[in-house]
Design a protein around this motif. Structure first.
Motif, mmCIF file in Angstrom:
data_model
loop_
_atom_site.group_PDB
_atom_site.id
_atom_site.type_symbol
_atom_site.label_atom_id
_atom_site.label_comp_id
_atom_site.label_asym_id
_atom_site.label_seq_id
_atom_site.Cartn_x
_atom_site.Cartn_y
_atom_site.Cartn_z
ATOM 1 N N VAL A 122 74.824 -16.987 113.589
ATOM 2 C CA VAL A 122 73.625 -16.635 112.826
ATOM 3 C C VAL A 122 74.375 -15.822 111.876
ATOM 4 C CG1 VAL A 122 71.708 -14.972 112.804
ATOM 5 C CG2 VAL A 122 72.112 -16.680 114.818
ATOM 6 N N TRP A 123 73.835 -15.645 110.630
ATOM 7 C CA TRP A 123 74.395 -14.809 109.625
ATOM 8 C C TRP A 123 73.384 -13.716 109.762
ATOM 9 C CZ3 TRP A 123 78.247 -15.139 106.459
ATOM 10 C CH2 TRP A 123 78.825 -16.385 106.132
ATOM 11 N N LYS A 124 74.449 -12.427 109.806
ATOM 12 C CA LYS A 124 73.731 -11.023 109.876
ATOM 13 C C LYS A 124 74.048 -10.581 108.486
ATOM 14 C CE LYS A 124 73.689 -6.700 112.606
ATOM 15 N NZ LYS A 124 74.867 -6.015 113.363
ATOM 16 N N VAL A 125 72.910 -9.798 107.911
ATOM 17 C CA VAL A 125 73.125 -9.025 106.648
ATOM 18 C C VAL A 125 72.337 -7.933 106.610
ATOM 19 C CG1 VAL A 125 72.836 -9.500 104.204
ATOM 20 C CG2 VAL A 125 73.382 -11.504 105.464
ATOM 21 N N ILE A 126 73.075 -6.779 106.484
ATOM 22 C CA ILE A 126 72.492 -5.654 106.533
ATOM 23 C C ILE A 126 72.454 -4.931 104.963
ATOM 24 C CG2 ILE A 126 72.221 -3.097 107.268
ATOM 25 C CD1 ILE A 126 72.823 -4.144 109.822
ATOM 26 N N ARG A 127 71.450 -4.743 104.580
ATOM 27 C CA ARG A 127 71.256 -4.056 103.116
ATOM 28 C C ARG A 127 70.578 -2.829 103.037
ATOM 29 N NH1 ARG A 127 69.614 -9.492 99.907
ATOM 30 N NH2 ARG A 127 68.368 -9.442 101.605
ATOM 31 N N LEU A 150 77.168 -21.169 103.835
ATOM 32 C CA LEU A 150 78.040 -19.831 103.174
ATOM 33 C C LEU A 150 77.221 -18.914 102.534
ATOM 34 C CD1 LEU A 150 80.787 -19.184 101.755
ATOM 35 C CD2 LEU A 150 79.925 -20.416 99.693
ATOM 36 N N LEU A 151 77.642 -17.639 102.848
ATOM 37 C CA LEU A 151 77.075 -16.651 101.997
ATOM 38 C C LEU A 151 78.019 -15.674 101.616
ATOM 39 C CD1 LEU A 151 73.945 -16.213 102.051
ATOM 40 C CD2 LEU A 151 74.094 -14.884 104.304
ATOM 41 N N THR A 152 77.927 -15.118 100.525
ATOM 42 C CA THR A 152 78.909 -14.143 100.115
ATOM 43 C C THR A 152 78.237 -12.865 99.323
ATOM 44 O OG1 THR A 152 78.439 -14.608 97.567
ATOM 45 C CG2 THR A 152 79.756 -16.145 98.889
ATOM 46 N N ILE A 155 75.967 -12.967 96.387
ATOM 47 C CA ILE A 155 74.593 -13.477 96.775
ATOM 48 C C ILE A 155 73.716 -12.332 97.377
ATOM 49 C CG2 ILE A 155 73.438 -15.018 98.200
ATOM 50 C CD1 ILE A 155 75.865 -17.016 97.884
ATOM 51 N N CYS A 156 74.464 -11.709 98.345
ATOM 52 C CA CYS A 156 73.747 -10.622 99.087
ATOM 53 C C CYS A 156 73.125 -9.614 98.080
ATOM 54 C CB CYS A 156 74.348 -10.431 100.351
ATOM 55 S SG CYS A 156 74.664 -11.481 101.659
ATOM 56 N N GLU A 157 73.989 -9.261 97.040
ATOM 57 C CA GLU A 157 73.796 -8.154 96.323
ATOM 58 C C GLU A 157 72.867 -8.371 95.269
ATOM 59 O OE1 GLU A 157 77.765 -7.308 95.299
ATOM 60 O OE2 GLU A 157 78.102 -5.613 97.151
ATOM 61 N N ASN A 158 72.595 -9.770 94.900
ATOM 62 C CA ASN A 158 71.551 -10.256 94.193
ATOM 63 C C ASN A 158 70.399 -10.550 95.270
ATOM 64 O OD1 ASN A 158 72.187 -10.550 91.136
ATOM 65 N ND2 ASN A 158 74.158 -11.102 92.056
ATOM 66 N N SER A 159 70.101 -11.950 95.093
ATOM 67 C CA SER A 159 68.799 -12.119 95.856
ATOM 68 C C SER A 159 69.298 -13.193 96.742
ATOM 69 C CB SER A 159 67.726 -12.474 94.989
ATOM 70 O OG SER A 159 66.664 -12.926 95.624
ATOM 71 N N ILE A 160 69.116 -13.142 98.068
ATOM 72 C CA ILE A 160 69.444 -14.307 98.943
ATOM 73 C C ILE A 160 68.346 -15.236 98.692
ATOM 74 C CG2 ILE A 160 69.642 -15.005 101.451
ATOM 75 C CD1 ILE A 160 70.588 -12.398 101.900
ATOM 76 N N TYR A 161 67.172 -14.886 98.609
ATOM 77 C CA TYR A 161 66.025 -15.795 98.364
ATOM 78 C C TYR A 161 66.204 -16.704 97.262
ATOM 79 C CZ TYR A 161 60.987 -16.701 98.346
ATOM 80 O OH TYR A 161 59.919 -17.187 98.233
#
Lengths: 237, 237
Positions: A122-127, A150-152, A155-161
């Motif tokens: 699972v990808w875990k992203v905390i923002r 893939l997740l960079t 991407i997370c700093e912009n919009s994952i959506y």
DNA sequence: AAGTGGTCTAGACCACTAT
DNA sequence: TAGTGGTCTAGACCACTTC
């Protein structure tokens, strides 16, 4: 290519949002719209039904279709709207800080939330979301790695959506949302400017794809004084 | 008489809620349903569209329609659901105390909330909701007297909603809801068992009739630890 | 190739609102 | 009575999934 009725829907939506169609204006009748757009009545009715469902118009039998003014001041967490869209709409100074980004094995809690089997990735992203210099919202995203390989950082700093929809072509179909108020945790203290608040608004969001597979679980934690949710609901028929 | 598609919709809804149709079951195809119910495809599609919109099924192109299990644990403030329906569904011991019932002249605040002119008459109803012996929710209702000439203790202690729909024949069409969290007021202290809580969840609800006239404004104030809101949202097309 | 849902058309009748 | 939206029908073609 979009369908005819969706094109017509969008044209009318933008007329309403631009103010070219003011509230309580009467739209042309279905017969007139048929001629204007050169389509069948069914196609017009599909477009109008969409407009009605999304709160843009009200149809009244025998009278016509009228523009509503419900959408005036909607800074909302409603629907499937993402933080990025929200902050753009309210044009406050906002900012996203990526705090954590990693692949983890699903624990018991996540297995339940994301409907996974043991040890799936699972990808875990905390923002952290900053608004006017204050850290107000803590977003915890968990994405099934089966769907997102893939997740960079970018991407997370912009919009994952946007990445999921535009680049990966994942089609989001519906979401279930739950709002509660809870005691703050150590994690909230660590990441947010709580300014004395001891409770936090927790929005749990379960996002599903077009084939009804659950692929994302998001927990969005809002400082209570900055939280607002607006919802438009029609009767269920 | 209800329409054909609405009857079919209701039949399938009750099968799903009874568990006769389990989640992820495949419904018969649209062609089969046409034969089962002896109607045209359009009528079946209207029923299925409603089911999909309200979160009961998911249609997948080329595959079929599948039952979802979203509605499992929904004690929610969602949609237009009233307190009475809610407490029945969750069968906790609940109780309504009528605290105030009177006709007032609209002040500035109400004029804004209910879209009234100066000095129009408004019903003011204040009710306290007790759950398992604790006063948890404070409901403040304001109804435009133009639409509701009479309101009694009995009606308020039961369900205003049912009275409006069944006895007065008012048809509620849609509502706009806003959820925020605020500091408690003296009124909250007076009527609720706050148990140390200093904030309160405020749900503002604007209810509209079929002709799009705004006739009711409700402020529902919930103790934060007992508040829960569940929402099902589809993409907007 | 057969079956599924998605879109579009054309036509009919109904109930409600205006006049 | 004329105009409006609401329901229902029958038929066509398309894109997608499954075999």
């Amino acid at each position: 290519m979009d369908s005819k009725y969706f094109t017509i829907y969008n044209e009318i939506v933008s007329k309403i949002e631009n103010g070219k169609l003011e509230s309580s204006t009467k739209l042309p009748s279905e017969n007139e719209l048929m001629e204007i757009y050169n389509v069948s009545r069914d196609t017009i009715r599909k477009a109008l039904t969409l407009l009605e469902r999304n709160g843009y118009i009200q149809k009244i039998k025998g009278k016509g279709s009228f523009v509503l003014d419900i959408h005036k001041f909607d800074f909302s967490v409603s629907g499937l709207t993402s933080f990025k869209e929200l902050s753009e709409r309210m044009d406050a100074k906002s900012n996203t800080i990526l705090a954590e980004l990693e692949v983890i094995k699903a624990d018991d809690y996540l297995m339940k939330q994301l409907d996974l089997s043991k040890d799936e990735d699972v990808w875990k992203v905390i923002r952290v979301r900053e608004i006017e210099g204050k850290r107000i919202i803590l977003d915890k995203d968990f994405l099934n790695k089966k769907f997102v390989s893939l997740l960079t950082r970018e991407i997370c700093e912009n919009s994952i959506y946007e990445y999921l929809e535009n680049d990966l072509g994942l089609k989001i179909s519906f979401a279930k949302k739950e709002i509660t108020v809870q005691q703050i945790t150590e994690e909230d203290k660590k990441y947010l400017d709580l300014e004395g608040h001891t409770m936090i608004v927790v929005v749990k969001n379960y996002t599903y794809l077009e084939d009804a597979s659950l692929f994302q679980y998001t927990e969005s934690r809002h400082r209570p004084d900055k939280f607002r949710f607006v919802d438009f609901a029609r009767r269920k028929h």
